[in-house]
Every structure is written in C-alpha cells, then in structure tokens.
Design an enzyme around this catalytic site. Structure first.
Site, PDB file in Angstrom:
ATOM      1  N   LYS A   1      45.221  44.627  43.210  1.00 38.79           N
ATOM      2  CA  LYS A   1      44.021  43.980  42.654  1.00 38.79           C
ATOM      3  C   LYS A   1      44.360  42.542  42.250  1.00 38.79           C
ATOM      4  O   LYS A   1      45.450  42.289  41.725  1.00 38.79           O
ATOM      5  CB  LYS A   1      43.531  44.785  41.449  1.00 38.79           C
TER       6      LYS A   1
ATOM      7  N   SER B   1      35.308  47.587  38.484  1.00 36.58           N
ATOM      8  CA  SER B   1      35.606  46.294  39.054  1.00 36.58           C
ATOM      9  C   SER B   1      36.678  46.327  40.158  1.00 36.58           C
ATOM     10  O   SER B   1      36.809  45.354  40.906  1.00 36.58           O
ATOM     11  CB  SER B   1      36.073  45.335  37.963  1.00 36.58           C
TER      12      SER B   1
ATOM     13  N   SER C   1      37.156  50.975  35.519  1.00 36.32           N
ATOM     14  CA  SER C   1      37.275  50.232  36.780  1.00 36.32           C
ATOM     15  C   SER C   1      38.233  50.779  37.824  1.00 36.32           C
ATOM     16  O   SER C   1      38.240  50.293  38.943  1.00 36.32           O
ATOM     17  CB  SER C   1      37.649  48.782  36.494  1.00 36.32           C
TER      18      SER C   1
HETATM   19  N1  GLN Z   1      32.239  48.281  34.003  1.00 34.54           N
HETATM   20  C1  GLN Z   1      32.977  48.008  32.827  1.00 34.54           C
HETATM   21  C2  GLN Z   1      32.754  46.592  32.377  1.00 34.54           C
HETATM   22  O1  GLN Z   1      32.054  45.900  33.030  1.00 34.54           O
HETATM   23  C3  GLN Z   1      34.429  48.309  33.025  1.00 34.54           C
HETATM   24  C4  GLN Z   1      35.217  47.205  33.599  1.00 34.54           C
HETATM   25  C5  GLN Z   1      36.690  47.526  33.714  1.00 34.54           C
HETATM   26  O2  GLN Z   1      37.131  48.663  33.537  1.00 34.54           O
HETATM   27  N2  GLN Z   1      37.463  46.514  34.003  1.00 34.54           N
HETATM   28  O3  GLN Z   1      33.244  46.162  31.385  1.00 34.54           O
END
Ligand code: GLN
Length: 485
Positions: free
Chosen positions: A80, A155, A179
C-alpha cells in the site's frame, strides 16, 4: 495469462523450493498479469518492474547455491502506498506527496526484503487512508476485479484488487477503521487486522496513530497467517510495538474449533444491513456449530456510539499528524506565496483533497479549547466503554462473529453524495480498532449479483491464533461443502 499465477501461495512456494519454476519466471508472470489487466483495474500506482526482476535473479542465485530461504522468499507481492520504501515513491495517493521518496524503509519493508520477498510495486488507496472505496485517491480509480463497475472498497482498495485479480500473491494494507477488512470483503479475499502493536508502524505514514495497524491481504487464511508470522515481531522503532513473538504458522492455524464459544451480537443484524449479508453471516454461524462450536447471541450496546467516537478520535489525531505537510519539508509546495503563512495555507489548500481537509477541520475543531471536553474527552470515554464491553464478552467467549460491512461492493459514486453515508459503512469494523483488537475478514458467500460477502471474526488482544484457526477451519469446511454439492 500464465497458469502459475492462479496457484495458491503455498503451491507457488513449493514449486520455487523444488525448482519446478524459477523466481524470475514467477515474477515475470505477475508482471505480465499487471500489464494485461491493470489498465482496467488500476490497482498499481507504481510498478517496480526492474527492481522486482533484479531481486528475482538474486533469489534464484541464492537457491541454486543451496542457501536456506524464508518460506515467503521469491513470492511477488504489493505494498500500500502509505508504507515507506526507499527505492519507490510513497504518495499516500495524495497530490501532497507526489514524487516523494522516503529516505528509509518501513520496518515491514525491511522484514520483507530480509525474507527475499519480491516487491512488485505500490498500490492505490484513499488519500491518506481516509475513505472506504478508494474513490478518494488523487491519482486514479481502482476497479473491483469481481465487477469492474463497482468500487474495490477502501482505503486499501489497491491491495485487495491486486490480490483478487492475481496481480500479486499477497499485499500489505493498513487498517485504521476497517481498511484491510472491508476491501478484502468487497473483493472476496482474506484480510487480517492484527492486534494494535503486533506489527510495527515505523514507516507507515500516520493517519490516526492510536488506531493504525498494518495487515496482510491474501487469497486464503493460510496465506494471511504466513505473512502475519513474518511481520509480527517487536520493533524498537515503534514504542507501541508488542514484545511477544508470533506463534508458528501451524500453531496459528491449528487450534480446534470444537468447543469454542462464539458470540453473535444481535444488534449487528437489526437495521441497515443488506438481507443477503445478514443471511450469509447467520449461515456461517451454523457452519461453525456444525464444526462443534457453541454459538450464543449477545448484546453489544456500545456499537452505535463507537462510530462517531471513531470519527472524532481519528480526525483529531489526523489533524495533528498531517500538520507536518506544510510545504517546507515534504512533497508539494505552492508556487505562489509571499509570506510563510501564505506558504502553509496555499500548500495545504492545493495539496490536500476534500476528504482529507474535512477530517482536518473536524479534528482541529474537536481539539480546540472550549470543545475539547464536549467532543474529544467524550469520545475517549466511549472508547473505554467499548473496550470494557468487549473485555466482558471475552471473559465468556473465544471470538465474536459479525459482518464486515452492511453491504457488498457498491457502484462508483453511489455513496459519494454525503460523507456520512460512507462513514456508516464502517459500523462493524471501527469498534475493533477503537478497542485495539484483532479482526479477520473472510469470504462467506455471494449476493444475487455474485458479489462477495465478508464475514468478520473479532478476537481477544494478541489471540490471532484463535481467529486464524477458526477462519482456516471455516475455509476448509466451505471447500468440502462445495465438493459435496
Ligand atoms: N473508512 C474508514 C475511514 O474513512 C477507515 C479508514 C482506514 O481504516 N484507514 O476513516
């Protein structure tokens, strides 16, 4: 595409060990797969063709010399783009870090390199890991390989899509509020969010430091366990890193499900959940019963409060963590400024996308004097309440069974109308980060559009073995069940 990329990671590793295939051949097969598919899928932000092949040559040489190699040696994988690498850019999918290359490797990257992993490149994500669909990337759209008109989740959408489309054997993602688990669920692969502190965060560009955790995405529970085993160790570079060593892979997968007690929180199945998701998860509970586990319904009241608490805490931490991007040290700098004040303002105004700005504003507001007690302190109280609830549950139960997300993968733009609509999709994943627990996301079926449905196993802190063993048993039983039918 060459058949080798469809083999399991275990089989590929065996073939490498027995010299039935060379690492250069395997790496070339993945690079070819990326060339053929990634124009459509859009998982990669950077493909490191040259260095991947150069490493592959070295791994082959080591093997010819008869050196003892790590079980993951020679397997091509993806990272990532919020995890720092010295030999490739690290952008967090933001304009702010366009062209930025880190002066050091993240600890996980060092461990991968020591194990002779082949790094194929860096993959797409929501900008600074804020989002749940990868639509917030500054650079491009990543499509769900299962249905290309739909989002891959986020994400870590690039990580999940790369694994699902056979463009990497496995990938690393990061999970602050879901994410790793949610994109795994949307793309039909496996994602593990380890206990907070099990994998070093050194070199992971921070979103919300008290919640962030790196985790593996793979095609099977066994794959995820093997990567977890490599990365889960103490690191002096991360003051929150755990001290204990991870168990061996056979130990991580070998606990018997028979007699395990599973908690099923009924509150998770009441409103806002797609019927097919609910049915598939309840069906999975029956599978565990058939494997000898005892499933009981429990109430988890804190769940509704966990979501707003998560958005407050994560945004508060993000507002502080992202203060460093001011045009002075890293990445983007505005061209047009007269004063230092203007440099900061314009750089941040031009460099960050909408969602990132929204979180910085929310976080700064929540931390400002006069509001701190009303918002931030209150969110911290909810945080301990959620942790207490889980602690009580784990006095009686081995793990909690839950959906990963209320729905399967949606179409592009479908959840983009209001940010809150997107936030609600995190309802089942964020409590796990709030409490610092491990969570495993595995496939448990498909909806009527053939879209994958995710099942989430939530465990006690540092007890990844229970989750991985139960997930492994579930996967095996599913295979048998398919054969029987
Ligand atoms: N969807 C969540 C957010 O927008 C989780 C994001 C994540 O785990 N990086 O904060």
């Amino acid at each position: 595409m060459q058949a080798i990329i469809f083999e399991t990671m275990k089989k590929q590793a065996e073939m490498l060990q027995n010299k039935e295939i060379s690492c250069v051949e395997l790496t070339s097969a993945y690079l070819e797969s990326i060339k053929q598919q990634d124009d459509v899928i859009g998982a990669y932000l950077h493909v490191a063709e040259e260095s991947a092949l150069a490493t592959a040559v070295k791994v082959d040489e080591k093997r010819v010399k008869g050196e003892v190699l790590h079980p993951l040696a020679g397997l091509p994988m993806a990272i990532k783009d919020n995890i720092c690498t010295v030999d490739m850019p690290t952008t967090c999918a933001s304009k702010m870090l366009e062209g930025y290359t880190s002066p050091y490797d993240a600890t996980v990257v060092k461990l991968l390199k020591e194990a002779d992993a082949i790094v194929l490149g860096k993959v797409n994500m929501d900008e600074f890991a804020m989002g749940a669909s990868t639509e917030n990337s500054y650079y491009k759209k990543t499509r769900n390989p299962v249905a290309t008109d739909r989002v891959p989740g986020g994400s870590s959408g690039g990580s999940a899509a790369a694994v699902a489309a056979h463009m990497a054997t496995y990938a690393l993602g990061s999970d602050t509020g879901g994410s790793v688990r949610q994109p795994a669920s949307f793309c039909g692969v496996v994602g593990l969010k380890p206990t907070y502190g099990r994998i070093s965060r050194s070199g992971l560009i921070a979103f919300a430091s008290s919640l962030d955790q790196i985790g593996p995405l793979g095609r099977s529970v066994e794959d995820a366990a093997a990567v977890y085993k490599l990365l889960s160790r103490h690191d002096e570079m991360d003051s929150t890193s755990g001290k204990s060593e991870a168990l061996s892979v056979p130990e991580l997968l070998g606990k018997s499900v028979k007699g395990m007690k599973i908690a099923l929180p009924i509150a998770f199945f009441s409103e806002g959940i797609q019927v097919e998701v609910k049915e598939a998860v309840l069906q999975a509970a029956k599978v565990f019963e058939s494997l000898g586990a005892i499933v009981e319904e429990v109430s988890l009241k804190g769940i509704d409060a966990a979501l707003p608490a998560y958005y407050l805490i994560s945004s508060a931490e993000a507002s502080s963590n992202l203060a460093r991007f001011d045009g002075v040290k890293y990445g983007y700098r505005t061209e047009d400024f007269q004063s230092i004040e203007e440099l900061y303002k314009r750089t941040r105004g031009e460099g960050f996308g909408r969602e990132v700005k929204r979180r910085i504003l929310l976080g700064t507001y929540a931390l400002s004097s006069g509001y701190y007690d009303a918002y931030y302190q209150k969110a911290l109280k909810i945080r301990s309440m959620v942790l207490n609830e889980y602690t009580q549950i784990f006095e009686k139960y081995d793990f909690v069974l839950s959906p990963v997300a209320p729905s399967t993968a949606y179409r592009f733009g479908e959840h983009g109308k209001s940010p809150v609509e997107m936030y609600l999709g995190d309802i089942y994943t964020v409590p796990v980060n709030i409490a610092g627990l491990p969570g495993l996301s595995i496939n448990c079926g498909f909806d009527q559009n053939h879209l994958p449905i995710g099942l989430q196993l939530i465990g006690k802190a540092h007890d990844e073995a229970t989750l991985l063993s139960a997930g492994f048993a579930f996967e095996q039983s599913k295979k048998l069940w398919r054969v029987e039918r």
